[in-house]
Design a protein around this motif. Sequence first.
Motif, mmCIF file in Angstrom:
data_model
loop_
_atom_site.group_PDB
_atom_site.id
_atom_site.type_symbol
_atom_site.label_atom_id
_atom_site.label_comp_id
_atom_site.label_asym_id
_atom_site.label_seq_id
_atom_site.Cartn_x
_atom_site.Cartn_y
_atom_site.Cartn_z
ATOM 1 N N MET A 38 1.213 -1.299 0.131
ATOM 2 C CA MET A 38 -0.172 -0.039 -0.022
ATOM 3 C C MET A 38 1.038 0.948 0.079
ATOM 4 O O MET A 38 0.459 2.463 -0.715
ATOM 5 N N HIS A 67 2.055 1.941 -3.218
ATOM 6 C CA HIS A 67 1.286 2.735 -4.218
ATOM 7 C C HIS A 67 1.247 4.205 -3.635
ATOM 8 O O HIS A 67 1.051 5.380 -4.942
ATOM 9 N N LYS A 74 -7.679 -2.116 -1.717
ATOM 10 C CA LYS A 74 -8.070 -0.891 -2.469
ATOM 11 C C LYS A 74 -8.976 -1.836 -3.689
ATOM 12 O O LYS A 74 -10.131 -1.077 -4.496
ATOM 13 N N GLY A 116 -12.182 -0.434 -1.684
ATOM 14 C CA GLY A 116 -12.195 0.680 -1.697
ATOM 15 C C GLY A 116 -13.210 1.083 -3.182
ATOM 16 O O GLY A 116 -13.705 2.649 -2.818
ATOM 17 N N ILE A 120 -7.281 5.415 -7.066
ATOM 18 C CA ILE A 120 -7.473 3.874 -5.993
ATOM 19 C C ILE A 120 -7.566 4.405 -4.752
ATOM 20 O O ILE A 120 -6.599 5.961 -3.939
ATOM 21 N N TYR A 161 -7.601 2.517 -0.565
ATOM 22 C CA TYR A 161 -7.474 1.640 0.510
ATOM 23 C C TYR A 161 -8.846 1.833 0.890
ATOM 24 O O TYR A 161 -8.302 2.776 2.242
ATOM 25 N N SER A 190 -4.977 7.465 -2.776
ATOM 26 C CA SER A 190 -3.341 7.372 -3.603
ATOM 27 C C SER A 190 -3.875 9.056 -4.450
ATOM 28 O O SER A 190 -4.726 8.811 -5.107
#
Length: 258
Positions: free
Chosen positions: A81, A84, A134, A137, A149, A151, A175
């Motif tokens: 994570m 990313h 994700k 998500g 993106i 999470y 992200s």
Amino acid sequence: MLAKRSLIMLSRQQQQRLPEVLDVMSPGPGLLDEKMLLLVLRAANWNPFLLCTSAQVCKRWADIMKRVVWKEFCLSRAPKMVGHLLSGGRDGTIPGGWEPLGKLMFYCSGCHASTHFISKTIPGHFVWKTRFSKTSGKWFLIPQCQADILYISKICEHLDNGDDDDLVLYRGIFSSFGTSRTRRVLMERGAKLEEDELCPFCRDKVWSMTNAKLVPASAVKRLVAYEDNVEYFVCVNGHLHGMASRISPSDSELSADE
């Protein structure tokens, strides 16, 4: 002194990891104390109580935690994570900083009554281990924002033994939130930052996704919640926190019969 005493208690194998620590520390006065503190926290498997306590010992330790330890903790706890998140940042930085990200990983922020969520107050608490996904998500993104993106943590359930509904709490992080489609939609809709709500992780301003009408039906379904009692907020740094009242089994069965 605490760090030196703890080092003596470590096994020979753990002490041999010390050269690894040298690579992440910058030279300067007190370098030995910095190495010792990082090594002790690693050996303690990044115990959240010890992390928070260490950050309050003194200003010097707080600086070490902010500059070095929180980053190491985040990389150790959720490497994929964090990878990313870093790929979408600038110069290896995380929007909002490493300390709020670290807190998000092990702290359920609790909940309180808000404009769209009337419920009892639940205090925040430590969560020893949480997975972020994700894939989960995607359930919290409206169709036109599916390229973003996000999470989301595993749901934290707070079961009620009385007549009230069970509550579920969740948290997450975007992200590259600054360039995300979600943020763009918020701007296009003229969404206003909340006056009475702050992010529990970075203490920055937040948007109510309920006010902005950005809570998709898929999120309600994922949470197994009442449609009119789901609330979550996203801060300017991309941290998300929310709550929902979960449908009781009896209500679910009644709906199915109808």
